[in-house]
Design a protein around this motif. Structure first.
Motif, short mmCIF file in Angstrom:
data_model
loop_
_atom_site.label_atom_id
_atom_site.label_comp_id
_atom_site.label_asym_id
_atom_site.label_seq_id
_atom_site.Cartn_x
_atom_site.Cartn_y
_atom_site.Cartn_z
N ILE A 42 0.87 -1.18 0.00
CA ILE A 42 0.00 0.00 0.00
C ILE A 42 0.91 1.23 0.00
O ILE A 42 1.79 1.36 0.86
N VAL A 43 0.71 2.11 -0.97
CA VAL A 43 1.62 3.23 -1.17
C VAL A 43 0.91 4.56 -0.92
O VAL A 43 -0.14 4.84 -1.51
N HIS A 44 1.48 5.36 -0.03
CA HIS A 44 1.09 6.76 0.15
C HIS A 44 2.05 7.60 -0.67
O HIS A 44 3.25 7.62 -0.38
N ALA A 45 1.58 8.27 -1.70
CA ALA A 45 2.45 9.09 -2.55
C ALA A 45 2.09 10.55 -2.37
O ALA A 45 0.90 10.91 -2.33
N THR A 46 3.11 11.40 -2.27
CA THR A 46 2.85 12.84 -2.12
C THR A 46 3.09 13.58 -3.44
O THR A 46 3.98 13.23 -4.21
N ALA A 78 -3.26 0.45 -8.51
CA ALA A 78 -3.43 1.78 -7.93
C ALA A 78 -4.83 1.98 -7.36
O ALA A 78 -5.01 2.69 -6.36
N THR A 79 -5.81 1.40 -7.99
CA THR A 79 -7.20 1.60 -7.55
C THR A 79 -7.39 1.20 -6.09
O THR A 79 -8.09 1.88 -5.33
N THR A 80 -6.76 0.12 -5.70
CA THR A 80 -6.94 -0.38 -4.34
C THR A 80 -5.79 -0.02 -3.39
O THR A 80 -6.00 0.08 -2.18
#
Length: 341
Positions: free
Chosen positions: A32-36, A55-57
């Motif tokens: 699970i990726v948190h991208a800024t 990316a959707t999930t």
């Protein structure tokens, strides 16, 4: 940490050349990726990231500007690993910082402290640059005969082909990395493992970009009419003695390798080759004799006896996939359509 583990990670500067491919690889591994992003209203950048596999999930986007480091708190919260890839490029209006040097150092310290305060982050991996690793002697009298993690760029010297923007970039990358490693060794880090990956000139195709990245253009710059990329190539070899090269795929894999180790900290050089501009030109002429060289070489650089030692990362178990011929050939194909056709 183990290869099979799946976890929540944060990647700053999510739309960048390295960060976007890193995010893709992380998503493919099921993380699970948190991208800024600095601007969530940039439809093109958002669309590229949202189109990545899984990316959707598994992808969450957060607005965060490195000139406002407190904004990273929401993105870091709940994450186990933080990849800090973002670098301040332009001063934003009303910034609290004097310049990008102060912004970079202050933001890095704030992000490192957030990693500790929020409690879940076990490792902070910083994308550093070989501009911080010059083997130039402190008095400017010449180069040491080695290029490795013990080298730090003397910031009191002037370097050929430099300008105010390059100086600010070198100062910010060098001081930021030093400050981060210092924080990692301090009691304040409370066990947070800090890794700095000192990446060479990064080359290679990005599936998310219609045109080659600047660093890829620099790799091929001796054979294009534009002079600025060639000046950057010459600047790098005058700073580092020669040009350290690495493929973007290896760079992203090295980040993930550092994430997957049970324990790792400190400074690691990430580069596969160490060439002069003459060496690069000779490689291209050998494989593509039809190429017309647009800019002259510097024979003096080719005769420098400086040895690169990238073994620290390799001894940890990392394996590079791309050798110098593969890197240069891909740079040729990336640049061919834009500059030669």
């Amino acid at each position: 940490m183990g290869d099979s583990s799946r976890c929540r990670v944060c990647v700053t500067g999510g739309s960048g050349y390295v960060a976007s491919l890193l995010i893709k690889k992380l998503l493919l591994k099921g993380h699970i990726v948190h991208a800024t992003l600095r601007n969530l209203d940039d439809e093109l950048k958002v669309r590229v990231l949202k189109s990545l596999p899984n990316a959707t999930t598994n992808l969450l986007l957060f607005k965060a500007d490195i000139y406002e480091p407190h904004q990273f708190e929401d993105a870091i919260r709940g994450c186990r690993i933080v990849f800090h890839v973002a670098t301040p490029l332009l001063r934003t209006h009303g910034s609290q910082f004097i310049d990008k040097v102060e912004a970079s150092v202050s933001a890095e310290v704030k992000i490192a402290k957030l990693c500790v305060e929020l409690g879940t982050v076990r490792r902070l991996i910083y994308t550093a640059s070989v501009v911080s690793m010059s083997p130039m002697k402190e008095d400017g009298s010449g180069f040491k005969d080695y290029f490795n993690e013990s080298c730090w760029t003397p910031l009191n010297l002037s370097y050929p082909f430099s300008n105010s923007h390059l100086k600010a970039y070198v100062d910010s990358k060098t001081l930021t990395e030093k400050e981060l490693l210092k924080f990692g060794e301090s009691k304040e880090s409370e066990g947070l493992e800090v890794v700095t990956l000192v990446c060479g000139l990064i080359s290679g195709e990005s599936p998310h970009r219609p045109s080659p990245a600047l660093t890829t253009i620099i790799t091929f710059s001796q054979f294009i009419d534009e002079s600025e990329p060639f000046k950057l190539l010459r600047y790098l070899e005058e700073l580092d003695g020669k040009v350290p090269l690495v493929h973007i795929d290896d760079v992203c894999d090295a980040h993930i390798f550092c994430m997957e180790q049970s324990s790792i900290h400190g400074r690691f050089l990430c580069a596969t080759s160490f060439l002069s501009s003459s060496d690069i030109a000779n490689c291209y002429r050998l494989h593509h004799p039809q190429l017309q060289q647009k800019h002259g070489e510097c024979d003096e650089v080719a005769n420098r006896n400086i040895r690169m030692n990238p073994n620290k990362l390799i001894e940890k178990g990392f394996k590079y996939k791309y050798d110098v011929d593969m890197i240069l050939e891909e740079a040729f194909h990336c640049c061919k359509k834009q500059f030669l056709d």
